[in-house]
Write a protein that holds these residues in place. Structure first.
Motif, PDB file in Angstrom:
ATOM      1  N   VAL A  72       0.844  -1.200   0.000  1.00 43.29           N
ATOM      2  CA  VAL A  72       0.000   0.000   0.000  1.00 43.29           C
ATOM      3  C   VAL A  72       0.879   1.250   0.000  1.00 43.29           C
ATOM      4  N   TRP A  73       1.959   1.233   0.765  1.00 47.68           N
ATOM      5  CA  TRP A  73       2.896   2.364   0.768  1.00 47.68           C
ATOM      6  C   TRP A  73       3.460   2.579  -0.640  1.00 47.68           C
ATOM      7  N   GLY A  74       3.792   1.502  -1.312  1.00 51.22           N
ATOM      8  CA  GLY A  74       4.274   1.607  -2.686  1.00 51.22           C
ATOM      9  C   GLY A  74       3.231   2.217  -3.614  1.00 51.22           C
ATOM     10  N   PHE A  75       1.966   1.852  -3.418  1.00 47.90           N
ATOM     11  CA  PHE A  75       0.887   2.440  -4.213  1.00 47.90           C
ATOM     12  C   PHE A  75       0.788   3.945  -3.953  1.00 47.90           C
ATOM     13  N   VAL A  76       0.786   4.312  -2.675  1.00 49.82           N
ATOM     14  CA  VAL A  76       0.604   5.709  -2.276  1.00 49.82           C
ATOM     15  C   VAL A  76       1.746   6.588  -2.780  1.00 49.82           C
ATOM     16  N   THR A  77       2.966   6.072  -2.724  1.00 52.74           N
ATOM     17  CA  THR A  77       4.130   6.860  -3.132  1.00 52.74           C
ATOM     18  C   THR A  77       4.397   6.775  -4.631  1.00 52.74           C
ATOM     19  N   GLY A  78       3.659   5.921  -5.334  1.00 58.07           N
ATOM     20  CA  GLY A  78       3.841   5.790  -6.764  1.00 58.07           C
ATOM     21  C   GLY A  78       5.004   4.883  -7.159  1.00 58.07           C
ATOM     22  N   GLN A  79       5.590   4.197  -6.201  1.00 52.50           N
ATOM     23  CA  GLN A  79       6.691   3.288  -6.509  1.00 52.50           C
ATOM     24  C   GLN A  79       6.199   1.981  -7.111  1.00 52.50           C
ATOM     25  N   GLU A  80       4.931   1.657  -6.854  1.00 53.02           N
ATOM     26  CA  GLU A  80       4.324   0.463  -7.426  1.00 53.02           C
ATOM     27  C   GLU A  80       3.012   0.862  -8.082  1.00 53.02           C
ATOM     28  N   ARG A  81       2.691   0.172  -9.146  1.00 48.19           N
ATOM     29  CA  ARG A  81       1.466   0.464  -9.878  1.00 48.19           C
ATOM     30  C   ARG A  81       0.288  -0.265  -9.238  1.00 48.19           C
ATOM     31  N   ALA A  82      -0.737   0.504  -8.908  1.00 49.28           N
ATOM     32  CA  ALA A  82      -1.949  -0.083  -8.340  1.00 49.28           C
ATOM     33  C   ALA A  82      -2.842  -0.552  -9.478  1.00 49.28           C
ATOM     34  N   THR A  83      -3.160  -1.827  -9.470  1.00 44.43           N
ATOM     35  CA  THR A  83      -4.078  -2.381 -10.466  1.00 44.43           C
ATOM     36  C   THR A  83      -5.224  -3.065  -9.736  1.00 44.43           C
ATOM     37  N   LEU A  84      -6.274  -3.331 -10.462  1.00 49.05           N
ATOM     38  CA  LEU A  84      -7.419  -4.026  -9.869  1.00 49.05           C
ATOM     39  C   LEU A  84      -7.000  -5.397  -9.353  1.00 49.05           C
ATOM     40  N   ALA A  85      -6.202  -6.113 -10.124  1.00 49.07           N
ATOM     41  CA  ALA A  85      -5.755  -7.448  -9.707  1.00 49.07           C
ATOM     42  C   ALA A  85      -4.957  -7.373  -8.407  1.00 49.07           C
ATOM     43  N   ARG A  86      -4.046  -6.414  -8.310  1.00 51.76           N
ATOM     44  CA  ARG A  86      -3.250  -6.266  -7.075  1.00 51.76           C
ATOM     45  C   ARG A  86      -4.145  -5.915  -5.890  1.00 51.76           C
ATOM     46  N   ALA A  87      -5.093  -5.015  -6.112  1.00 51.72           N
ATOM     47  CA  ALA A  87      -6.002  -4.624  -5.035  1.00 51.72           C
ATOM     48  C   ALA A  87      -6.821  -5.819  -4.565  1.00 51.72           C
ATOM     49  N   LEU A  88      -7.318  -6.614  -5.499  1.00 52.75           N
ATOM     50  CA  LEU A  88      -8.097  -7.798  -5.127  1.00 52.75           C
ATOM     51  C   LEU A  88      -7.244  -8.823  -4.385  1.00 52.75           C
ATOM     52  N   LEU A  89      -6.007  -8.997  -4.820  1.00 53.13           N
ATOM     53  CA  LEU A  89      -5.122  -9.935  -4.135  1.00 53.13           C
ATOM     54  C   LEU A  89      -4.770  -9.452  -2.729  1.00 53.13           C
ATOM     55  N   LEU A  90      -4.602  -8.153  -2.563  1.00 52.87           N
ATOM     56  CA  LEU A  90      -4.372  -7.615  -1.215  1.00 52.87           C
ATOM     57  C   LEU A  90      -5.589  -7.828  -0.330  1.00 52.87           C
ATOM     58  N   LEU A  91      -6.776  -7.636  -0.886  1.00 52.24           N
ATOM     59  CA  LEU A  91      -7.989  -7.906  -0.109  1.00 52.24           C
ATOM     60  C   LEU A  91      -8.074  -9.376   0.289  1.00 52.24           C
ATOM     61  N   LEU A  92      -7.680 -10.258  -0.602  1.00 55.31           N
ATOM     62  CA  LEU A  92      -7.652 -11.681  -0.292  1.00 55.31           C
ATOM     63  C   LEU A  92      -6.652 -11.965   0.834  1.00 55.31           C
ATOM     64  N   LEU A  93      -5.506 -11.318   0.770  1.00 57.27           N
ATOM     65  CA  LEU A  93      -4.495 -11.488   1.817  1.00 57.27           C
ATOM     66  C   LEU A  93      -5.025 -11.006   3.165  1.00 57.27           C
ATOM     67  N   VAL A  94      -5.621  -9.828   3.181  1.00 59.90           N
ATOM     68  CA  VAL A  94      -6.175  -9.289   4.425  1.00 59.90           C
ATOM     69  C   VAL A  94      -7.292 -10.193   4.936  1.00 59.90           C
ATOM     70  N   GLY A  95      -8.143 -10.647   4.039  1.00 56.44           N
ATOM     71  CA  GLY A  95      -9.208 -11.561   4.433  1.00 56.44           C
ATOM     72  C   GLY A  95      -8.683 -12.846   5.034  1.00 56.44           C
ATOM     73  N   SER A  96      -7.589 -13.343   4.485  1.00 54.20           N
ATOM     74  CA  SER A  96      -6.970 -14.554   5.018  1.00 54.20           C
ATOM     75  C   SER A  96      -6.420 -14.321   6.416  1.00 54.20           C
ATOM     76  N   VAL A  97      -5.789 -13.171   6.620  1.00 54.81           N
ATOM     77  CA  VAL A  97      -5.247 -12.834   7.943  1.00 54.81           C
ATOM     78  C   VAL A  97      -6.381 -12.722   8.967  1.00 54.81           C
ATOM     79  N   VAL A  98      -7.451 -12.040   8.584  1.00 56.71           N
ATOM     80  CA  VAL A  98      -8.599 -11.911   9.478  1.00 56.71           C
ATOM     81  C   VAL A  98      -9.190 -13.290   9.757  1.00 56.71           C
ATOM     82  N   GLY A  99      -9.269 -14.123   8.740  1.00 56.56           N
ATOM     83  CA  GLY A  99      -9.781 -15.480   8.915  1.00 56.56           C
ATOM     84  C   GLY A  99      -8.950 -16.298   9.901  1.00 56.56           C
TER      85      GLY A  99
END
Length: 104
Positions: A72-99
């Motif tokens: 997310v820091w990379g997205f905010v600073t522009g060092q990494e490109r935010a794409t829909l696929a990356r956002a969905l995969l991050l949501l999956l990761l967060v969901g897994s952690v919460v699970g």
């Protein structure tokens, strides 16, 4: 208390990862100092949390928080490109952690 400390430690993992990158191979002193402060604090918090939490769950949560915040820091600073696929995969990761938290 262990979960709070684990979350804080995961956040510090993101801090030291970003600082490590910003240090440019330990050539820049401010991010290098931040790295050497955040890393042991992050690991100490993880170790303390593991006194009460299962090792696998604690480690997965710690890594998940750190990895997510670093990307997310990379997205905010522009060092990494935010794409829909990356956002969905991050949501999956967060969901897994919460699970993992829910079932432990």
């Amino acid at each position: 208390m262990s979960w709070f400390l684990l979350v804080a430690s995961g956040m510090l993992e993101a801090v030291w990862a970003v600082a490590l990158s910003a240090s440019q191979g330990f050539k820049r002193w401010r991010p290098t100092v931040l790295f050497f402060v955040a890393l042991p604090l992050s690991l100490a918090g993880l170790a303390y949390a593991m006194l009460d939490l299962p090792t696998g769950t604690a480690y997965a949560v710690w890594v998940g928080i750190g990895a997510t915040l670093t990307v997310v820091w990379g997205f905010v600073t522009g060092q990494e490109r935010a794409t829909l696929a990356r956002a969905l995969l991050l949501l999956l990761l967060v969901g897994s952690v919460v699970g993992l938290k829910v079932v432990s």
